[in-house]
Design an enzyme around this catalytic site. Structure first.
Site, PDB file in Angstrom:
ATOM      1  CG  ASP A 155      11.809 -12.400 -50.207  1.00  0.00           C
ATOM      2  OD1 ASP A 155      11.585 -11.379 -50.890  1.00  0.00           O
ATOM      3  OD2 ASP A 155      11.209 -12.665 -49.146  1.00  0.00           O
ATOM      4  NE  ARG A 183      14.358 -14.950 -48.233  1.00  0.00           N
ATOM      5  CZ  ARG A 183      15.327 -14.054 -48.046  1.00  0.00           C
ATOM      6  NH1 ARG A 183      15.270 -13.225 -47.032  1.00  0.00           N
ATOM      7  NH2 ARG A 183      16.367 -13.996 -48.867  1.00  0.00           N
ATOM      8  NE  ARG A 226      12.527 -12.264 -40.690  1.00  0.00           N
ATOM      9  CZ  ARG A 226      12.577 -12.034 -42.005  1.00  0.00           C
ATOM     10  NH1 ARG A 226      13.493 -12.595 -42.751  1.00  0.00           N
ATOM     11  NH2 ARG A 226      11.688 -11.232 -42.581  1.00  0.00           N
ATOM     12  CG  HIS A 280      17.658  -9.464 -41.640  1.00  0.00           C
ATOM     13  ND1 HIS A 280      17.148  -9.590 -42.919  1.00  0.00           N
ATOM     14  CD2 HIS A 280      17.626 -10.717 -41.107  1.00  0.00           C
ATOM     15  CE1 HIS A 280      16.810 -10.843 -43.140  1.00  0.00           C
ATOM     16  NE2 HIS A 280      17.071 -11.553 -42.070  1.00  0.00           N
ATOM     17  CB  CYS A 285      19.074  -7.042 -48.720  1.00  0.00           C
ATOM     18  SG  CYS A 285      18.560  -6.335 -47.174  1.00  0.00           S
TER      19      CYS A 285
HETATM   20  N1  ARG Z   1      11.797 -10.096 -47.960  1.00  0.00           N
HETATM   21  C1  ARG Z   1      13.031 -10.506 -47.365  1.00  0.00           C
HETATM   22  C2  ARG Z   1      12.771 -11.097 -46.000  1.00  0.00           C
HETATM   23  O1  ARG Z   1      11.970 -10.558 -45.292  1.00  0.00           O
HETATM   24  C3  ARG Z   1      13.983  -9.364 -47.281  1.00  0.00           C
HETATM   25  C4  ARG Z   1      15.352  -9.768 -46.844  1.00  0.00           C
HETATM   26  C5  ARG Z   1      16.272  -8.613 -46.708  1.00  0.00           C
HETATM   27  N2  ARG Z   1      17.591  -9.046 -46.594  1.00  0.00           N
HETATM   28  C6  ARG Z   1      18.510  -8.590 -45.730  1.00  0.00           C
HETATM   29  N3  ARG Z   1      19.712  -9.020 -45.799  1.00  0.00           N
HETATM   30  N4  ARG Z   1      18.169  -7.777 -44.757  1.00  0.00           N
HETATM   31  O2  ARG Z   1      13.359 -12.086 -45.608  1.00  0.00           O
END
Ligand code: ARG
Length: 267
Positions: A63, A88, A137, A166, A260
Site C-alpha cells: 500500500d 502499513r 482510521r 478516509h 491517495c
Molecule cells: N489500501 C489502502 C488502505 O486501506 C488505501 C489507502 C488509500 N489512501 C488514501 N489516501 N485514501 O489503507
C-alpha cells in the site's frame, strides 16, 4: 502556482490483505498496468508544471503507493503518520526519512493518524484552515495533536460510511479556499459544519464519490481526477476549473485513486 508532490510507484502493489471495503484478496492485480497508470498520473502532474519527488517502494509494503497517507505538512512542518493497521505501519519511517532529506521540521505523532488521507489544508480559509476526518482510521486525539504541531485551527469532521473511510475520498480542496464534497459521507452535524464553512462548495453525487472522483488533486485551476467521475468533471468545468481525467483502475482495487497516490509537500 507550481506545487511539489511525493509519489511512490506501485512496483510491489498487490491486494494481499483487506483493510477497507474496496479490498478483496481474491482480486487479481495487474501490477504492470498499475505501474503504467501510475506513470500516467506522474507525467500528468509534471506536464501541468509541478514537481514530483519519488519515494522508493519497499517489498512487503504493497500500500506504499498510497503516498498521501505517510504524513501531512503545512509551511515546512511535517506531522508524521501513525498507521492504524499493522500491515502499513512501517511506511511511516520511509516517509520520515524522506522529510529528513528535505530538512523540514518533523513532529513525531503519538496518536493514530493517516496523514493526508484524513487531513487537508486550505491556506486561504480563515487564514489557514486544516480539515480533519475521523471515524475509521485517524483518531480525534490526533486532530488536537496536529493543531499543536502545526499551529493552525483544525476542524474535525466525522465520517460515517465505511466505503468512504478516509477524508480524502469524501472531500477535496479545489483551490485555496473552496472544496468539493459528498454530504452522505459525513455525520449530520459535520454536514452542518461544512455548509457553514463552505457555502459555495461543489456537491458531488454518490456515483462520482464511488468512482473516487473526490479523491482528486487540484492546483487551483487544473483538477486531476479519475476518468470515471464524469458528472463531477462537468460540474468542475462549469465552475471554471479544468478537469484533467486520468485512468487509475488498478489502484481502485486497493481502495484509492489520484489523491491517495499523491502527498503534497507544503514547504
Ligand atoms: N489500501 C489502502 C488502505 O486501506 C488505501 C489507502 C488509500 N489512501 C488514501 N489516501 N485514501 O489503507
Amino acid at each position: 502556482m507550481r506545487r511539489s508532490y511525493l509519489m511512490s510507484p506501485p512496483e510491489h502493489f498487490v491486494v494481499e490483505y483487506a483493510i477497507n471495503p474496496w479490498m478483496d484478496t481474491n482480486t487479481a492485480v495487474d501490477t504492470e498496468l498499475a505501474v503504467k497508470q501510475w506513470e500516467g498520473l506522474r507525467e500528468t502532474l509534471v506536464r501541468l508544471g509541478h514537481e514530483v519527488h519519488v519515494l522508493t517502494p519497499e517489498i512487503g509494503l504493497p500500500d506504499m503507493v498510497y503516498a498521501a497517507n505517510g504524513a501531512f505538512s503545512v509551511d515546512g512542518v511535517v506531522y508524521g503518520a501513525r498507521f492504524k493497521y499493522p500491515q502499513r505501519m512501517a511506511e511511516a519511517a520511509a516517509h520520515r526519512r524522506f522529510y529528513d532529506t528535505l530538512g523540514w521540521r518533523f513532529v513525531t505523532p503519538s496518536e493514530t493518524n493517516e496523514g493526508e488521507g484524513d487531513f487537508t489544508y486550505l491556506p486561504a480559509a480563515l487564514g489557514g484552515l486544516v480539515l480533519a476526518g475521523h471515524g475509521f482510521r485517524t483518531e480525534v486525539a490526533a486532530h488536537a495533536e496536529a493543531q499543536e504541531a502545526l499551529g493552525r485551527p483544525v476542524v474535525s469532521l466525522r465520517l460515517i460510511d465505511p466505503r468512504f473511510y478516509h477524508l480524502d475520498v469524501a472531500l477535496a480542496p479545489l483551490d485555496d479556499e473552496n472544496v468539493a464534497y459528498y454530504p452522505g459521507a459525513f455525520s449530520e452535524s459535520s454536514r452542518r459544519v461544512l455548509r457553514q464553512l463552505f457555502p459555495s462548495a461543489i456537491i458531488a453525487t454518490e456515483d462520482d464519490t464511488l468512482a473516487f472522483g473526490l479523491n482528486l488533486v487540484s492546483d487551483g485551476h487544473n483538477v486531476v481526477l479519475s476518468s470515471e467521475a464524469t458528472a463531477l468533471a462537468v460540474r468542475l468545468r462549469e465552475a471554471g476549473y479544468t478537469p484533467v481525467p486520468v485512468e487509475l483502475t488498478e489502484l481502485k482495487k486497493g481502495g484509492g485513486s489520484v489523491k491517495c497516490c499523491v502527498a503534497e509537500l507544503r514547504g
